[in-house]
Design a protein around this motif. Structure first.
Motif, PDB file in Angstrom:
ATOM      1  N   CYS A  79      21.779   0.832 -36.513  1.00  0.00           N
ATOM      2  CA  CYS A  79      21.350   1.489 -37.680  1.00  0.00           C
ATOM      3  C   CYS A  79      20.753   2.565 -37.073  1.00  0.00           C
ATOM      4  CB  CYS A  79      20.538   0.752 -38.645  1.00  0.00           C
ATOM      5  SG  CYS A  79      21.021  -0.535 -39.324  1.00  0.00           S
ATOM      6  N   ILE A  80      21.346   4.059 -37.352  1.00  0.00           N
ATOM      7  CA  ILE A  80      20.423   5.238 -36.902  1.00  0.00           C
ATOM      8  C   ILE A  80      19.537   5.743 -38.065  1.00  0.00           C
ATOM      9  CG2 ILE A  80      20.627   7.705 -35.765  1.00  0.00           C
ATOM     10  CD1 ILE A  80      23.310   6.889 -34.757  1.00  0.00           C
ATOM     11  N   VAL A  81      18.337   5.393 -37.931  1.00  0.00           N
ATOM     12  CA  VAL A  81      17.280   5.671 -39.087  1.00  0.00           C
ATOM     13  C   VAL A  81      16.759   7.206 -38.799  1.00  0.00           C
ATOM     14  CG1 VAL A  81      15.284   5.131 -40.359  1.00  0.00           C
ATOM     15  CG2 VAL A  81      16.509   3.195 -38.820  1.00  0.00           C
ATOM     16  N   TYR A  82      16.990   7.818 -39.821  1.00  0.00           N
ATOM     17  CA  TYR A  82      16.264   9.171 -40.138  1.00  0.00           C
ATOM     18  C   TYR A  82      15.410   9.079 -41.219  1.00  0.00           C
ATOM     19  CZ  TYR A  82      20.000  10.220 -43.622  1.00  0.00           C
ATOM     20  OH  TYR A  82      20.592  10.070 -44.512  1.00  0.00           O
ATOM     21  N   SER A  83      14.482  10.090 -41.394  1.00  0.00           N
ATOM     22  CA  SER A  83      13.587  10.113 -42.571  1.00  0.00           C
ATOM     23  C   SER A  83      14.088  11.360 -43.275  1.00  0.00           C
ATOM     24  CB  SER A  83      12.217  10.724 -42.104  1.00  0.00           C
ATOM     25  OG  SER A  83      11.356  10.780 -43.081  1.00  0.00           O
ATOM     26  N   VAL A  84      14.326  11.212 -44.521  1.00  0.00           N
ATOM     27  CA  VAL A  84      14.942  12.373 -45.562  1.00  0.00           C
ATOM     28  C   VAL A  84      14.148  13.467 -45.664  1.00  0.00           C
ATOM     29  CG1 VAL A  84      16.459  10.544 -46.738  1.00  0.00           C
ATOM     30  CG2 VAL A  84      13.920  10.938 -47.594  1.00  0.00           C
ATOM     31  N   ASN A  85      13.003  13.366 -45.625  1.00  0.00           N
ATOM     32  CA  ASN A  85      12.200  14.657 -45.548  1.00  0.00           C
ATOM     33  C   ASN A  85      11.896  15.282 -44.002  1.00  0.00           C
ATOM     34  OD1 ASN A  85      10.473  12.842 -44.207  1.00  0.00           O
ATOM     35  ND2 ASN A  85       8.436  13.328 -45.412  1.00  0.00           N
ATOM     36  N   ASN A  86      12.598  14.891 -43.209  1.00  0.00           N
ATOM     37  CA  ASN A  86      12.438  15.565 -41.699  1.00  0.00           C
ATOM     38  C   ASN A  86      13.800  15.877 -41.135  1.00  0.00           C
ATOM     39  OD1 ASN A  86      12.293  15.618 -38.919  1.00  0.00           O
ATOM     40  ND2 ASN A  86      10.775  14.163 -38.651  1.00  0.00           N
ATOM     41  N   LYS A  87      14.082  17.204 -41.494  1.00  0.00           N
ATOM     42  CA  LYS A  87      15.342  17.787 -41.012  1.00  0.00           C
ATOM     43  C   LYS A  87      15.540  17.334 -39.409  1.00  0.00           C
ATOM     44  CE  LYS A  87      17.010  21.874 -43.349  1.00  0.00           C
ATOM     45  NZ  LYS A  87      17.134  23.377 -43.196  1.00  0.00           N
ATOM     46  N   LYS A  88      14.679  17.696 -38.506  1.00  0.00           N
ATOM     47  CA  LYS A  88      14.674  17.381 -37.102  1.00  0.00           C
ATOM     48  C   LYS A  88      15.446  15.818 -37.009  1.00  0.00           C
ATOM     49  CE  LYS A  88      12.553  17.532 -32.800  1.00  0.00           C
ATOM     50  NZ  LYS A  88      11.352  16.778 -32.476  1.00  0.00           N
ATOM     51  N   SER A  89      14.856  15.031 -37.681  1.00  0.00           N
ATOM     52  CA  SER A  89      15.313  13.693 -37.427  1.00  0.00           C
ATOM     53  C   SER A  89      16.822  13.554 -37.834  1.00  0.00           C
ATOM     54  CB  SER A  89      14.472  12.486 -38.080  1.00  0.00           C
ATOM     55  OG  SER A  89      14.622  12.532 -39.586  1.00  0.00           O
ATOM     56  N   ILE A  90      17.158  14.258 -39.026  1.00  0.00           N
ATOM     57  CA  ILE A  90      18.556  14.212 -39.356  1.00  0.00           C
ATOM     58  C   ILE A  90      19.661  14.876 -38.338  1.00  0.00           C
ATOM     59  CG2 ILE A  90      20.341  14.974 -40.972  1.00  0.00           C
ATOM     60  CD1 ILE A  90      18.209  14.760 -42.984  1.00  0.00           C
ATOM     61  N   LYS A 119      12.620   6.786 -46.401  1.00  0.00           N
ATOM     62  CA  LYS A 119      11.621   7.442 -47.141  1.00  0.00           C
ATOM     63  C   LYS A 119      11.944   8.300 -48.327  1.00  0.00           C
ATOM     64  CE  LYS A 119       8.693   7.930 -42.812  1.00  0.00           C
ATOM     65  NZ  LYS A 119       7.496   8.657 -42.091  1.00  0.00           N
ATOM     66  N   SER A 120      12.927   7.656 -49.046  1.00  0.00           N
ATOM     67  CA  SER A 120      13.556   8.466 -49.961  1.00  0.00           C
ATOM     68  C   SER A 120      12.207   8.548 -51.229  1.00  0.00           C
ATOM     69  CB  SER A 120      14.735   7.670 -50.715  1.00  0.00           C
ATOM     70  OG  SER A 120      14.379   6.350 -51.191  1.00  0.00           O
ATOM     71  N   ASP A 121      11.341   7.837 -51.126  1.00  0.00           N
ATOM     72  CA  ASP A 121      10.055   7.928 -52.260  1.00  0.00           C
ATOM     73  C   ASP A 121       9.332   9.365 -52.019  1.00  0.00           C
ATOM     74  OD1 ASP A 121       7.525   7.190 -50.333  1.00  0.00           O
ATOM     75  OD2 ASP A 121       9.364   6.304 -49.673  1.00  0.00           O
ATOM     76  N   LEU A 122       9.592  10.044 -50.805  1.00  0.00           N
ATOM     77  CA  LEU A 122       8.753  11.206 -50.668  1.00  0.00           C
ATOM     78  C   LEU A 122       9.572  12.369 -51.152  1.00  0.00           C
ATOM     79  CD1 LEU A 122       7.481  10.783 -47.264  1.00  0.00           C
ATOM     80  CD2 LEU A 122       6.278  10.542 -49.232  1.00  0.00           C
ATOM     81  N   VAL A 123      10.828  12.506 -51.488  1.00  0.00           N
ATOM     82  CA  VAL A 123      11.714  13.502 -51.987  1.00  0.00           C
ATOM     83  C   VAL A 123      12.422  13.329 -53.295  1.00  0.00           C
ATOM     84  CG1 VAL A 123      11.964  14.534 -49.514  1.00  0.00           C
ATOM     85  CG2 VAL A 123      13.796  12.842 -50.497  1.00  0.00           C
ATOM     86  N   GLU A 124      12.692  14.544 -53.861  1.00  0.00           N
ATOM     87  CA  GLU A 124      13.512  14.100 -55.230  1.00  0.00           C
ATOM     88  C   GLU A 124      14.975  14.526 -54.905  1.00  0.00           C
ATOM     89  OE1 GLU A 124      12.233  14.674 -58.598  1.00  0.00           O
ATOM     90  OE2 GLU A 124      10.559  13.910 -57.585  1.00  0.00           O
ATOM     91  N   HIS A 125      15.437  15.043 -53.765  1.00  0.00           N
ATOM     92  CA  HIS A 125      16.760  15.552 -53.745  1.00  0.00           C
ATOM     93  C   HIS A 125      17.386  14.312 -52.657  1.00  0.00           C
ATOM     94  CE1 HIS A 125      14.601  17.159 -50.185  1.00  0.00           C
ATOM     95  NE2 HIS A 125      15.890  16.901 -49.546  1.00  0.00           N
ATOM     96  N   SER A 126      18.630  14.139 -52.653  1.00  0.00           N
ATOM     97  CA  SER A 126      19.074  13.356 -51.699  1.00  0.00           C
ATOM     98  C   SER A 126      19.779  14.055 -50.429  1.00  0.00           C
ATOM     99  CB  SER A 126      20.478  12.705 -52.373  1.00  0.00           C
ATOM    100  OG  SER A 126      21.526  12.241 -51.409  1.00  0.00           O
ATOM    101  N   SER A 127      19.829  13.728 -49.219  1.00  0.00           N
ATOM    102  CA  SER A 127      20.203  14.020 -48.078  1.00  0.00           C
ATOM    103  C   SER A 127      21.703  13.745 -47.777  1.00  0.00           C
ATOM    104  CB  SER A 127      19.464  13.412 -46.983  1.00  0.00           C
ATOM    105  OG  SER A 127      19.760  11.922 -46.993  1.00  0.00           O
ATOM    106  N   MET A 128      22.469  13.224 -48.778  1.00  0.00           N
ATOM    107  CA  MET A 128      23.736  13.198 -48.634  1.00  0.00           C
ATOM    108  C   MET A 128      24.625  14.309 -48.617  1.00  0.00           C
ATOM    109  SD  MET A 128      24.463  10.069 -48.565  1.00  0.00           S
ATOM    110  CE  MET A 128      23.192   8.784 -48.502  1.00  0.00           C
ATOM    111  N   GLU A 129      24.163  15.338 -49.024  1.00  0.00           N
ATOM    112  CA  GLU A 129      24.958  16.589 -48.615  1.00  0.00           C
ATOM    113  C   GLU A 129      25.258  17.044 -47.133  1.00  0.00           C
ATOM    114  OE1 GLU A 129      24.131  20.389 -50.461  1.00  0.00           O
ATOM    115  OE2 GLU A 129      24.327  19.208 -52.449  1.00  0.00           O
ATOM    116  N   THR A 130      23.978  16.732 -46.796  1.00  0.00           N
ATOM    117  CA  THR A 130      24.106  16.867 -45.110  1.00  0.00           C
ATOM    118  C   THR A 130      24.794  15.705 -44.376  1.00  0.00           C
ATOM    119  OG1 THR A 130      21.704  17.481 -45.463  1.00  0.00           O
ATOM    120  CG2 THR A 130      22.314  17.850 -43.291  1.00  0.00           C
TER     121      THR A 130
END
Ligand code: GTP
Ligand code: MG
Length: 506
Positions: A79-90, A119-130
């Motif tokens: 599992c490669i974990v990133y944080s949805v509020n952290n672009k760099k981690s993506i 950390k999906s609790d920290l953002v309104e939007h989804s990271s799925m587009e990226t």
């Protein structure tokens, strides 16, 4: 299927790897976590797929690169974990983690990857587009999931997907680029369809579908569910349902749909039930179940076994005859396991016809051919052809013409069928012929019929049948198993293409 699953979590520092593991185990969000959680093993009975599951954490702060590489090579899924509020981690998912994993895993054994957006609790939007373009780019990414260790959202789902990626991988089944099942998967499912098509009419009717369903999933389908399944196929495919039954096309379509909708465990259950391993090869245990015969004991078929074999033979007993006045042979005609070219020894023109068919269709094909000298009870007349049938066979590396007649008091000699079946099952066996007659190189002589190879074939058939006999198993419930095991022999019998003697004189 694997006996256990090892899940490794990697990703940039502070994306929440340790918190995810702790949240899963304690079912609450831990305020304080160590850098690295101890390896934990979840016992089989509390995991969704009933397989012991090891979860392994990684922390840059506590581990060396060497330790990380070792863990990567041991993992069954990463599992490669990133944080949805952290672009760099993506960004690091593609610039760092995927290349690093590829470098440290065996090229042949692809490790499935799961992208985890924490950390999906920290953002309104989804990271799925990226994330979706990344998924399309790397076929080893099995799935992606957004979750929150804090809100306990999608935590058990994440570990379930990871388990599923190992136990029911999509890789061998499906090609995401082509959006279609892979050829080996189609081949396996086609065999399963044919085995399940009990009356051999090319359609799975309600009875056969129920039988199939019970065999794979231990429960019959409700009549309404059966209709629903057929309706789904009808809607999408004009020739998926025929005479109110499922065609092979429809059957394959359904499985493509299961896989595309992430229900590939359904297809895996079917494949495993019919003996396939993770590489879609038939298991050795399934093909050749071990049979112990105590010293001094002999083996024989019981009555039920005879009945069963008879029913299998009747199902496939089609000697497919091609009539002489053809313009051309269709692909279906040519897709046979062995070709019999039959000529009439009493008709001087009939061999010429066989020779013509052979030269036109089979001279350069790999399909084994056998020349049959029929009506051998009648006096043999010289064939009006450039060379004798024997010479023709020798030149074309075929066994010599086999004499055959139905017109005998003792009934026709059955050896010819054994020879045909053997040639069909072992198309190259004639090259290993153990003939000692020294007159021909390729003849299927008596020596060959007594050969070890043929004895092995027989022994295997006996072994398969006897196992049922010994275990007193109900033959009906084992039908699939048995049928599949003797399938090779049966299919060899059914593939014969018979060419008729030119009866009418020209
Ligand atoms: P390293 O061990 O340093 O690689 O970090 P890690 O990936 O294990 O992250 P860790 O679990 O230590 O969490 C880092 C910080 O993120 C902590 O302060 C957590 O409380 C916080 N955190 C983890 N998951 C979540 C989450 O889902 N939502 C929020 N809001 N915070 C989280
Ligand atoms: Mg950590």
């Amino acid at each position: 299927m694997r006996k256990d699953v090892r899940i490794l979590l990697v990703g940039e520092p502070k994306v929440g790897k340790t918190s995810l593991i702790m949240s899963l185990v304690s079912e609450e969000f831990p305020d304080v976590v160590p850098y690295r959680a101890e390896e934990i093993t979840i016992p089989a009975d509390v995991t969704p797929e009933r397989v012991p599951t090891h979860i392994v954490d990684y922390s840059e702060a506590e581990q060396t690169d060497e330790q990380l590489f070792q863990e990567i090579s041991k993992a069954n899924v990463i599992c490669i974990v990133y944080s949805v509020n952290n672009k760099k981690s993506i960004e690091k998912v593609t610039s760092h983690w995927i290349p690093l994993i590829t470098e440290n895993t065996d090229k042949d054994s692809r490790v499935p990857l799961i992208l985890v957006g924490n950390k999906s609790d920290l953002v309104e939007h989804s990271s799925m587009e990226t994330i979706l373009p990344i998924m399309n780019q790397y076929s080893e990414i099995e799935t992606c999931v957004e979750c929150s260790a804090k809100n306990l959202k999608n935590i058990s789902e994440l570990f379930y997907y990871a388990q599923k990626a190992v136990l029911h991988p999509t890789g061998p089944l499906y090609c995401p680029e082509k959006k279609d099942m892979k050829p080996l998967c189609v081949k396996a499912l086609t065999r399963i369809f044919k085995v399940s098509d009990l009356d051999n009419d090319g359609i799975l009717n309600d009875n056969e579908l129920n039988f199939f369903q019970r065999t794979c999933f231990n429960t019959p389908l409700e009549p309404q569910a059966l209709e629903d399944v057929k309706n789904v196929v009808r809607k999408n495919l004009s020739d998926g349902v025929c005479d109110n039954g499922l065609t092979l096309k429809g059957f394959l379509f359904l499985h493509t749909l299961f896989i595309q909708r992430g229900r590939h465990e359904t297809t895996w259950t079917v494949l495993r039930r019919f003996g396939y391993d993770d590489d879609l090869e038939l298991n050795q245990d399934y093909l050749f179940p071990p049979l112990k015969v105590p010293p001094g004991c002999t083996t024989e078929l019981n009555h039920n076994a005879y009945l069963f074999l008879q029913s299998i033979f009747d199902k496939h007993d089609k000697l497919h005859e091609v009539f002489p006045d053809f313009d051309y042979l269709s692909d279906a005609d040519l897709a046979c396991d062995i070709v019999c070219l039959v000529y009439d020894v009493s008709n001087p023109y009939s061999f010429e016809y066989c020779a013509k068919v052979f030269k036109q269709y089979f001279m350069d094909s790999k399909t084994p051919c056998m020349m049959i000298a029929a009506k051998s009870d009648l006096p043999e007349i010289k064939q009006m052809y450039g060379c004798s049938p024997l010479e023709f066979c020798r030149r074309h590396k075929m066994p010599p013409p086999q004499s055959f007649t139905c017109n005998t008091a003792a009934g026709p000699n059955r050896d010819i069928y054994i020879k045909l079946t053997t040639m069909a099952m072992y198309p190259h066996a004639r090259l290993r012929c153990m003939c000692t007659c020294n007159r021909c190189t390729f003849c299927l002589c008596q020596n060959f019929l007594n050969s070890e190879l043929l004895q092995t074939v027989r022994a295997k058939l006996y072994a398969v049948v006897l196992r049922r006999h010994v275990s007193q198993a109900d033959l009906k419930s084992s039908t699939f198993w048995l049928r599949a095991s003797v399938g090779a022999t049966v299919f060899a019998v059914l593939g014969f293409a018979m060419y008729r003697v030119l009866l009418k004189p020209r």
